[in-house]
Design a protein around this motif. Structure first.
Motif, PDB file in Angstrom:
ATOM      1  N   TRP A 392     149.288 161.957  -9.382  1.00 46.24           N
ATOM      2  CA  TRP A 392     149.978 160.752  -8.914  1.00 46.24           C
ATOM      3  C   TRP A 392     149.587 160.445  -7.474  1.00 46.24           C
ATOM      4  N   ALA A 393     149.474 161.477  -6.650  1.00 48.22           N
ATOM      5  CA  ALA A 393     149.080 161.263  -5.246  1.00 48.22           C
ATOM      6  C   ALA A 393     147.690 160.647  -5.177  1.00 48.22           C
ATOM      7  N   LEU A 394     146.787 161.096  -6.037  1.00 47.54           N
ATOM      8  CA  LEU A 394     145.436 160.543  -6.049  1.00 47.54           C
ATOM      9  C   LEU A 394     145.458 159.075  -6.434  1.00 47.54           C
ATOM     10  N   ALA A 395     146.283 158.719  -7.412  1.00 49.64           N
ATOM     11  CA  ALA A 395     146.392 157.314  -7.815  1.00 49.64           C
ATOM     12  C   ALA A 395     147.002 156.467  -6.705  1.00 49.64           C
ATOM     13  N   ALA A 396     147.921 157.057  -5.935  1.00 50.69           N
ATOM     14  CA  ALA A 396     148.588 156.299  -4.868  1.00 50.69           C
ATOM     15  C   ALA A 396     147.687 156.091  -3.670  1.00 50.69           C
ATOM     16  N   ARG A 397     146.782 157.032  -3.414  1.00 48.42           N
ATOM     17  CA  ARG A 397     145.933 156.903  -2.228  1.00 48.42           C
ATOM     18  C   ARG A 397     144.973 155.730  -2.362  1.00 48.42           C
ATOM     19  N   GLY A 398     144.365 155.566  -3.491  1.00 46.27           N
ATOM     20  CA  GLY A 398     143.486 154.419  -3.699  1.00 46.27           C
ATOM     21  C   GLY A 398     142.280 154.435  -2.779  1.00 46.27           C
ATOM     22  N   ALA A 399     141.645 153.274  -2.686  1.00 42.92           N
ATOM     23  CA  ALA A 399     140.427 153.143  -1.878  1.00 42.92           C
ATOM     24  C   ALA A 399     140.777 152.803  -0.431  1.00 42.92           C
ATOM     25  N   ASP A 400     139.801 153.012   0.456  1.00 45.57           N
ATOM     26  CA  ASP A 400     139.982 152.625   1.850  1.00 45.57           C
ATOM     27  C   ASP A 400     140.090 151.112   1.960  1.00 45.57           C
ATOM     28  N   LEU A 401     140.891 150.664   2.910  1.00 44.71           N
ATOM     29  CA  LEU A 401     141.149 149.232   3.071  1.00 44.71           C
ATOM     30  C   LEU A 401     140.505 148.709   4.341  1.00 44.71           C
ATOM     31  N   ASP A 402     139.988 147.485   4.263  1.00 40.35           N
ATOM     32  CA  ASP A 402     139.535 146.767   5.449  1.00 40.35           C
ATOM     33  C   ASP A 402     140.471 145.577   5.618  1.00 40.35           C
ATOM     34  N   LEU A 403     141.385 145.684   6.552  1.00 39.72           N
ATOM     35  CA  LEU A 403     142.443 144.682   6.721  1.00 39.72           C
ATOM     36  C   LEU A 403     142.143 143.701   7.840  1.00 39.72           C
ATOM     37  N   ALA A 404     140.903 143.672   8.328  1.00 38.96           N
ATOM     38  CA  ALA A 404     140.599 142.852   9.500  1.00 38.96           C
ATOM     39  C   ALA A 404     140.948 141.388   9.255  1.00 38.96           C
ATOM     40  N   ASP A 405     140.522 140.819   8.133  1.00 43.86           N
ATOM     41  CA  ASP A 405     140.773 139.401   7.874  1.00 43.86           C
ATOM     42  C   ASP A 405     142.257 139.104   7.727  1.00 43.86           C
ATOM     43  N   GLU A 406     142.977 139.959   6.972  1.00 46.00           N
ATOM     44  CA  GLU A 406     144.409 139.717   6.787  1.00 46.00           C
ATOM     45  C   GLU A 406     145.163 139.809   8.114  1.00 46.00           C
ATOM     46  N   LEU A 407     144.798 140.774   8.928  1.00 46.48           N
ATOM     47  CA  LEU A 407     145.482 140.922  10.216  1.00 46.48           C
ATOM     48  C   LEU A 407     145.188 139.743  11.125  1.00 46.48           C
ATOM     49  N   ASP A 408     143.942 139.299  11.151  1.00 48.83           N
ATOM     50  CA  ASP A 408     143.585 138.157  11.995  1.00 48.83           C
ATOM     51  C   ASP A 408     144.320 136.906  11.537  1.00 48.83           C
ATOM     52  N   HIS A 409     144.409 136.698  10.239  1.00 48.17           N
ATOM     53  CA  HIS A 409     145.133 135.528   9.731  1.00 48.17           C
ATOM     54  C   HIS A 409     146.622 135.625  10.059  1.00 48.17           C
ATOM     55  N   ALA A 410     147.177 136.832   9.961  1.00 49.46           N
ATOM     56  CA  ALA A 410     148.597 137.005  10.297  1.00 49.46           C
ATOM     57  C   ALA A 410     148.856 136.654  11.755  1.00 49.46           C
ATOM     58  N   VAL A 411     147.959 137.084  12.646  1.00 55.93           N
ATOM     59  CA  VAL A 411     148.107 136.756  14.073  1.00 55.93           C
ATOM     60  C   VAL A 411     147.945 135.261  14.285  1.00 55.93           C
ATOM     61  N   ALA A 412     146.945 134.653  13.604  1.00 55.05           N
ATOM     62  CA  ALA A 412     146.671 133.228  13.798  1.00 55.05           C
ATOM     63  C   ALA A 412     147.823 132.347  13.341  1.00 55.05           C
ATOM     64  N   SER A 413     148.552 132.771  12.345  1.00 59.00           N
ATOM     65  CA  SER A 413     149.614 131.933  11.790  1.00 59.00           C
ATOM     66  C   SER A 413     151.003 132.309  12.298  1.00 59.00           C
ATOM     67  N   THR A 414     151.070 133.139  13.315  1.00 62.60           N
ATOM     68  CA  THR A 414     152.372 133.544  13.865  1.00 62.60           C
ATOM     69  C   THR A 414     152.700 132.742  15.115  1.00 62.60           C
ATOM     70  N   PRO A 415     153.874 132.084  15.185  1.00 62.03           N
ATOM     71  CA  PRO A 415     154.284 131.408  16.431  1.00 62.03           C
ATOM     72  C   PRO A 415     154.459 132.447  17.547  1.00 62.03           C
ATOM     73  N   VAL A 416     153.579 132.371  18.527  1.00 58.64           N
ATOM     74  CA  VAL A 416     153.574 133.400  19.559  1.00 58.64           C
ATOM     75  C   VAL A 416     154.569 133.096  20.667  1.00 58.64           C
ATOM     76  N   VAL A 417     154.657 131.808  21.070  1.00 53.82           N
ATOM     77  CA  VAL A 417     155.548 131.404  22.162  1.00 53.82           C
ATOM     78  C   VAL A 417     156.414 130.255  21.663  1.00 53.82           C
ATOM     79  N   ALA A 418     157.661 130.236  22.098  1.00 57.12           N
ATOM     80  CA  ALA A 418     158.575 129.175  21.683  1.00 57.12           C
ATOM     81  C   ALA A 418     158.040 127.807  22.087  1.00 57.12           C
ATOM     82  N   GLY A 419     158.239 126.803  21.252  1.00 55.66           N
ATOM     83  CA  GLY A 419     157.685 125.473  21.516  1.00 55.66           C
ATOM     84  C   GLY A 419     158.510 124.634  22.472  1.00 55.66           C
ATOM     85  N   ARG A 420     159.772 124.939  22.650  1.00 54.18           N
ATOM     86  CA  ARG A 420     160.610 124.115  23.527  1.00 54.18           C
ATOM     87  C   ARG A 420     160.447 124.521  24.988  1.00 54.18           C
TER      88      ARG A 420
END
Length: 551
Positions: A392-420
């Motif tokens: 079960w542990a082997l099935a849970a570990r899975g393959a290595d992940l490259d999250l660069a694109d998802e992380l960059d998109h998450a940062v790009a779509s996050t309101p960083v500073v209040a608009g008012r």
């Protein structure tokens, strides 16, 4: 009455089999392939057995070469129906003796037993006595036939003899594997006529001890002699009682379920495993790979720049406009209005298309940051699956992940500073314009007085404010007050920038945590949930079967 009993048995078995099927459905790619196939085949086999005959009880007489199986079958039947040879195996194919009840043909066809003997007037009715090939035969086909039938019959009579009853091969390869089938197993010690009475008692005690070590404590052991007939009547009556109750096939199927359920539970381990969650170490490592500290610093810088544009001394504000907004440079803030000083929303927006941008202009994570993030993911997985069995542990570990694109998109779509725009910016900005107007009035007044003097015109004496003329007080006071306000506002903006950076860090870490939950935690949590479902269903099936058997 018989039909109602069959329906009840089928319903009871279905409830057990359902639980095992649910267990296998939770982890088909994790559980051993042969076990999965056996579980899936059990339902079909059980349905066939219940459909074919509820009036017959199939009893297999099994044992080693020379144990006297065929002689015992002849003694139980009362005539020579099986060929006997004490030196070598003579039963090449199974032979069935059907007692009392006709229509056993379909059942024997299913069992693939071609050699059949009918006993229409005999008792007990419905008993099908099967003389099996020797399980230790030198011929592989004999052994395979014996093992196949052991997996199908309703009740097993295992014949031992005084010479080989302690043979390790018998116990390790066969009897020890039948621990789940103790309620559908009888053990017969044949050839007791070769022992003195006291020797027979000692041997029976030793047999029971060995069976207890095999997990078969409490299994009934009957001493018999096929040659003299001693104990044969007792065995015949026991089999007659089993055939009369028509319960052996139900007990056998439930034992099959319990055996498979125990094997599934063994594959799932004994420890409860908590559903994992993303921890701080994982989120921090992914945030570092996503350049969150750089964005937080830019958010603070954008706040300071916007505050200076809104609250600085108006004559010097144009210097601030020459500086680029660090968030805008990263595609995380809209372009500033040429005449305005409003703060950007801190969100990746294209003013022309009004759509969220897909990426920032941050430089990609370097090898060290990627390695750090990958290591954090692996470490988190190792912690999350530490209590899982290896498969079960082997099935849970899975393959290595490259999250660069998802992380960059998450940062790009996050309101960083209040608009008012903060209210204090507006108040200080208004006050700055007021003191600028006063300074301009003072400078203009002084200029008018100087002009009148240059033209040799009478110069009126301006009013005074204490020791200073009012025009001078207005000019100097306005300039000094404006610069003082700008300095105080800059200090306040520094405090606000730190707070803005903290808020930006919190939002960005939340965004990174969502990526971690979706891409790292969710697959592992799914495996853990399936492990829990598999273990719970298999445990439920085994426990239910044991309750019905009174264990």
């Amino acid at each position: 009455m018989v039909e109602a009993t069959v329906v009840l048995i089928a319903d009871r078995f279905a409830a057990l089999d359902d639980a095992v099927q649910q267990a296998v459905a939770a982890g088909p790619e994790v559980l051993p392939g042969p076990l999965v196939e056996q579980v899936r085949a059990l339902e079909h086999r059980a349905g066939e057995r219940l459909r074919l005959s509820e009036r017959h009880t199939v009893v297999a007489v099994a044992g080693a070469t020379g144990s006297g199986k065929s002689s015992l079958v002849n003694a139980l039947v009362g005539e020579e129906v099986a060929t006997v040879d004490v030196l070598r195996p003579t039963t090449a194919h199974a032979m069935a003796v059907v007692h009392g009840v006709a229509d056993a043909g379909p059942l024997l066809d299913w069992l693939e037993i071609d050699e059949r003997v009918g006993r229409p007037d005999a008792r007990p009715g419905g008993l099908v006595l099967v003389d099996m090939p020797d399980h230790d035969s030198v011929r592989t086909s004999h052994r395979l036939e014996a093992e196949r039938l052991i997996g199908l019959v309703d009740l097993m009579v295992w014949v031992l003899d005084p010479q080989k009853y302690a043979d390790a091969a018998v116990h390790e390869r066969y009897l020890r594997t039948l621990a789940a089938y103790r309620d559908v197993l009888l053990v017969v010690l044949n050839q007791v006529d070769r022992l003195e009475p006291d020797q027979a008692e000692v041997t029976l005690g030793d047999v029971r001890r060995l069976l207890a070590e095999d997990g078969l404590d409490g299994v009934r052991v009957l001493p018999v002699s096929a040659r003299t007939g001693a104990g044969v009547a007792d065995l015949r009556n026991t089999l007659a009682d089993v055939a009369f109750r028509h319960e052996a096939h139900r007990a056998r199927l439930e034992a099959d379920v319990m055996s498979l359920a125990d094997r599934v539970v063994a594959c799932c381990g004994t420890d409860d495993v908590a559903v994992p969650r993303a921890d701080r170490a994982l989120v921090d490592a992914l945030a570092l790979a996503a350049k969150v500290p750089t964005v937080v610093e830019a958010a603070a810088g954008s706040y300071r720049l916007s505050a200076r544009l809104a609250t600085g001394w108006p004559p010097t504000r144009w210097l601030a406009r020459l500086r680029a907004d660090p968030l805008h440079a990263m595609h995380l803030a809209p372009a500033r209005h040429p005449r305005g000083t409003e703060q950007g929303t801190g969100r990746g927006v294209d003013r022309e298309t009004d759509e969220a941008v897909a990426r920032t202009s941050l430089p990609p994570a370097g090898p060290a940051e990627r390695a750090h993030a990958a290591g954090a993911v692996r470490d988190w997985r190792d912690r999350a699956v530490a209590a899982l069995p290896d498969s079960w542990a082997l099935a849970a570990r899975g393959a290595d992940l490259d999250l660069a694109d998802e992380l960059d998109h998450a940062v790009a779509s996050t309101p960083v500073v209040a608009g008012r725009t903060p209210l204090w910016w507006r108040a200080v900005g208004a006050l700055q314009w007021l003191v600028l107007v006063l300074a301009i009035v003072g400078v203009g007044w002084l200029a008018a007085l100087a002009g009148m003097g240059a033209l040799r015109l009478p110069v009126p004496d301006p009013p005074r404010w204490g020791a200073l003329p009012v025009p001078t007080a207005l000019a100097l006071g306005g300039a000094l007050l404006g610069l003082l306000l700008a300095g105080v506002a800059r200090l306040a903006a520094g405090v606000g920038a730190r707070r803005a950076g903290g808020r930006a860090a919190a939002r960005l870490h939340d965004a990174v945590a969502r990526v971690a939950d979706a891409r790292v935690v969710a697959p592992v949590a799914d495996v853990v949930a399936r492990h829990q479902a598999c273990r719970a269903a298999a445990t439920r099936a085994a426990a239910r079967a044991r309750r019905r058997e009174g264990r």
